[in-house]
Design a protein around this motif. Structure first.
Motif, PDB file in Angstrom:
ATOM      1  N   ASP A  27       1.177  -1.171   0.033  1.00 26.73           N
ATOM      2  CA  ASP A  27      -0.117   0.168  -0.136  1.00 26.73           C
ATOM      3  C   ASP A  27       0.942   1.085   0.174  1.00 26.73           C
ATOM      4  O   ASP A  27       0.071   2.977   0.042  1.00 26.73           O
TER       5      ASP A  27
ATOM      6  N   ASN B  74       3.543   0.836  11.225  1.00 21.23           N
ATOM      7  CA  ASN B  74       2.600  -0.335  11.285  1.00 21.23           C
ATOM      8  C   ASN B  74       3.277  -1.589  11.475  1.00 21.23           C
ATOM      9  O   ASN B  74       2.565  -2.410  12.350  1.00 21.23           O
ATOM     10  N   GLN B  75       4.204  -2.413  11.383  1.00 21.48           N
ATOM     11  CA  GLN B  75       5.496  -3.864  11.307  1.00 21.48           C
ATOM     12  C   GLN B  75       5.990  -3.229  13.178  1.00 21.48           C
ATOM     13  O   GLN B  75       5.317  -4.670  13.926  1.00 21.48           O
TER      14      GLN B  75
ATOM     15  N   THR C 102       0.588   0.180  17.621  1.00 20.55           N
ATOM     16  CA  THR C 102      -0.285   1.271  16.323  1.00 20.55           C
ATOM     17  C   THR C 102      -1.076   2.368  16.892  1.00 20.55           C
ATOM     18  O   THR C 102      -2.020   2.775  16.161  1.00 20.55           O
TER      19      THR C 102
ATOM     20  N   PRO D 286      -2.427  -6.646  19.018  1.00 20.34           N
ATOM     21  CA  PRO D 286      -2.647  -6.736  17.529  1.00 20.34           C
ATOM     22  C   PRO D 286      -3.096  -6.027  16.926  1.00 20.34           C
ATOM     23  O   PRO D 286      -4.362  -6.159  16.768  1.00 20.34           O
ATOM     24  N   THR D 287      -2.648  -6.271  15.844  1.00 27.85           N
ATOM     25  CA  THR D 287      -3.218  -6.061  14.546  1.00 27.85           C
ATOM     26  C   THR D 287      -2.851  -6.803  13.251  1.00 27.85           C
ATOM     27  O   THR D 287      -2.307  -7.691  13.139  1.00 27.85           O
ATOM     28  N   GLU D 288      -3.037  -6.353  11.572  1.00 32.20           N
ATOM     29  CA  GLU D 288      -3.049  -7.487  10.546  1.00 32.20           C
ATOM     30  C   GLU D 288      -1.615  -7.179   9.968  1.00 32.20           C
ATOM     31  O   GLU D 288      -0.879  -7.716   9.326  1.00 32.20           O
ATOM     32  N   ARG D 289      -0.162  -6.308  10.704  1.00 34.27           N
ATOM     33  CA  ARG D 289       0.696  -5.633  10.587  1.00 34.27           C
ATOM     34  C   ARG D 289       1.944  -6.071  10.924  1.00 34.27           C
ATOM     35  O   ARG D 289       2.692  -6.324  10.981  1.00 34.27           O
ATOM     36  N   ASN D 290       1.609  -5.717  12.723  1.00 35.33           N
ATOM     37  CA  ASN D 290       2.568  -5.723  13.493  1.00 35.33           C
ATOM     38  C   ASN D 290       2.323  -7.160  14.316  1.00 35.33           C
ATOM     39  O   ASN D 290       3.226  -8.048  15.741  1.00 35.33           O
ATOM     40  N   GLY D 291       2.410  -8.553  13.637  1.00 28.72           N
ATOM     41  CA  GLY D 291       2.528  -9.778  14.300  1.00 28.72           C
ATOM     42  C   GLY D 291       4.026 -10.308  14.320  1.00 28.72           C
ATOM     43  O   GLY D 291       4.600 -11.055  15.274  1.00 28.72           O
TER      44      GLY D 291
ATOM     45  N   ARG E 191       5.247  -9.477  17.993  1.00 28.17           N
ATOM     46  CA  ARG E 191       3.902  -9.964  19.159  1.00 28.17           C
ATOM     47  C   ARG E 191       4.393 -10.993  20.642  1.00 28.17           C
ATOM     48  O   ARG E 191       3.996 -10.320  21.494  1.00 28.17           O
TER      49      ARG E 191
ATOM     50  N   ASP F 217      -9.186 -11.875  22.021  1.00 31.20           N
ATOM     51  CA  ASP F 217      -8.439 -10.985  20.471  1.00 31.20           C
ATOM     52  C   ASP F 217      -6.359 -10.997  20.223  1.00 31.20           C
ATOM     53  O   ASP F 217      -6.513  -9.701  19.277  1.00 31.20           O
TER      54      ASP F 217
END
Length: 572
Positions: A339, A447-448, A453, A542-547, A550, A566
């Motif tokens: 993106d 983001n990562q 975030t 957690p988000t879609e990008r920062n795994g 973790r 979650d």
């Protein structure tokens, strides 16, 4: 983007878009000295078409201070993401233009400055109550109210005094965090006052412009607002044949492609100049071309008319792979999200395939004629950036330096040997006026490697920096290949008398794998201890990008206390 359509079509589209928007969709509030309701559907449609829908909130015209100061104002209930403040000279001081012959330059300047000071005052009042980005329109005096063909010949003519007041307005707004000038004067100059003005709409409805100009005015506001709210793209990926030069390299050869100071080569040379300008503004450049790699590099190195050379590109993918695959490889090589890419290609089929397979990539719709390429680039909202920081200016050089680091890594026998060979040096400190803008930028685009975030406005970061129960810290990294700049940000907040919490912990992806986070976390611990803390708390959201981060806190020695369904984790 194309023009929105007729007024009736805009109204229909706006109603459909508004009906589909979630209740928490970001709002754009309008505080104006004119009737702005006619602009609302255009603001809705233009922001939607730009990929970031905004729900307009329109305040009653002329009541700017009342709206801002009232505790129960609908403005604060709307909780806008952006606020547009627009004061027209003809609304605030309607007789200024006709009074000019009886006034000296100082008196004219004072009346103009009074309009600007009122606008800045409203902006400061908004900033006291809101973290929204603020857009303030500058001043314009309609020529039909002050027609004098010799005005520009007079050093103290009205036009020059208006320009001086606009410059002062811009200076005053630098003291208001996250506030920007909306160039009302520039809009009128581009569109033309005669074309924009509708006397019937003005006298009957106090509307700022006629129907024909509403789309363009709304679009200028939306563009500025999105440029301040939405993170910009990072990399412009360009095709070569008939995009960066005329002709097909494989057929025409190095000497046969069209590039030079005569038509059509001068068109492509100007395109290259524009791309070079984007690079100087902090954007990376990359190539995705179905071509022979050797031939491409020969042109980049040897063609006498090339403005863009091999060293200007952070990544070069000249092969016969599908463009979508090349874009994925470029994003992976540069360690940025898809993106963050802007794709520029003359071939409509290639653009359509990329748009279908990679909808997160911004695809620039080039016209059929190369003479329109520059306009298409200028109209790409994703290339807007509100401020140019030192790190932005050096971004392309940083990626070149990163290639040198990769070569060192490939030749090293172990990770430890590689890290020792870098000869890294970290500098740490607490935020001040010189680092706030970069800290704000990292908080809102990383983001990562970002544990929470959580986003903060520039004003919020400034307040946290000054608060006795908070600390905003940074780390700057350099090594033998160059300065990576400010790459880590941490925000600490006091939670209880002896407990401080890590509100934010993030790091630029380009320095991952160098154990920088360990040094920076130690510094955050020192800051908390010096503030009287005996316990340090932290959480992972957690988000879609920062795994990838973790379990970072566990590797840093913290104890996992709880985890929700979650995936949110609490640490001490």
């Amino acid at each position: 983007m194309k023009r929105t359509g007729t007024h009736a079509e805009v109204m229909r589209r706006a109603r459909a878009i508004e009906a589909a928007l979630p209740e928490d969709a970001p709002r754009l509030a309008v505080l104006a000295t004119f009737t702005a309701g006619t602009l609302a559907p255009y603001l809705t449609v233009d922001s939607h078409d730009a990929g970031f829908p905004l729900r307009p909130w329109i305040g009653p015209f002329g009541q700017l201070e009342q709206i801002v100061m009232a505790e129960d104002s609908g403005l604060w209930e709307a909780d806008p993401a952006a606020v547009w403040i627009a004061l027209r000279v003809e609304d605030v001081d309607p007789h200024l233009a006709v009074d000019v012959p009886d006034l000296d330059a100082g008196q004219v300047a004072a009346r103009l400055d009074a309009v600007g000071r009122r606008a800045v005052g409203v902006a400061r009042a908004v900033r006291e109550r809101s973290g929204a980005c603020i857009l303030v329109s500058n001043l314009f005096v309609p020529p039909k109210l002050a027609f004098d063909p010799f005005d520009a010949s007079q050093p103290d003519g009205l036009g020059h005094l208006v320009a001086a007041s606009n410059r002062e307005l811009a200076r005053d707004l630098t003291d208001v965090p996250d506030a920007y000038v909306h160039d009302w004067a520039g809009f009128m100059a581009r569109f033309g006052w005669d074309a924009a003005h509708d006397a019937r709409m003005f006298y009957m409805a106090r509307a700022p412009v006629g129907t024909d100009a509403q789309h363009d005015l709304a679009r200028s506001v939306v563009r500025l607002g999105l440029g301040a709210i939405r993170p910009p793209s990072k990399c412009v990926v360009v095709d070569l044949d008939n995009t960066l030069w005329g002709g097909v390299l494989g057929d025409d050869g190095l000497r046969g492609i069209q590039l030079g100071d005569d038509y059509p080569g001068n068109v492509f040379k100007d395109v290259q100049a524009a791309l070079l300008g984007l690079r100087r503004r902090g954007y990376l450049l990359a190539i995705a071309s179905k071509n022979d790699d050797g031939l491409v590099r020969e042109v980049l190195r040897a063609h006498p008319e090339m403005l863009l050379r091999e060293e200007h590109f952070a990544a070069i993918h000249a092969d016969w792979e599908p463009k979508a695959r090349s874009l994925r490889a470029i994003a992976e090589e540069l360690n940025i999200g898809l993106d963050s890419l802007v794709f520029v290609d003359d071939n409509p089929l290639e653009r359509a395939q990329v748009a279908a397979e990679l909808p997160m990539v911004t695809v620039v719709e080039l016209p059929s004629q190369p003479t329109g390429y520059l306009d298409a680039l200028r109209e790409t909202f994703e290339l807007d950036r509100p401020a140019l920081l030192a790190e932005d200016r050096r971004r392309a050089d940083m990626y070149r330096e990163e290639r040198e680091r990769r070569r060192l890594n490939e030749g090293a026998g172990s990770v430890e040997e590689f890290l020792r060979g870098l000869d890294m040096c970290a500098e740490v400190g607490l935020s001040d006026a010189g680092t706030l803008a970069r800290i704000h930028q990292l908080i809102n685009k990383t983001n990562q490697f970002n544990l929470t975030t959580l986003r903060h406005s520039l004003d919020e970061v400034s307040r946290l920096s000054d608060a006795p129960d908070a600390r905003v810290a940074w780390l700057r990294l350099s090594d033998r290949f160059g300065d990576s700049g400010l790459v880590c940000v941490g925000v600490l907040r006091r939670e209880e008398s002896a407990t401080w919490r890590v509100d934010t912990l993030l790091m630029s992806c380009r320095v991952m794998g160098r154990h920088v986070e360990q040094a920076f976390f130690a510094y955050l611990g020192e800051q908390a201890r010096e503030a009287g803390a005996t316990r340090l708390a932290a959480h992972f959201i957690p988000t879609e990008r920062n795994g990838m981060v973790r379990e970072l806190y566990e590797t840093l020695g913290m104890t996992l206390e709880s985890e929700t369904e979650d995936g949110r984790r609490e640490y001490r």
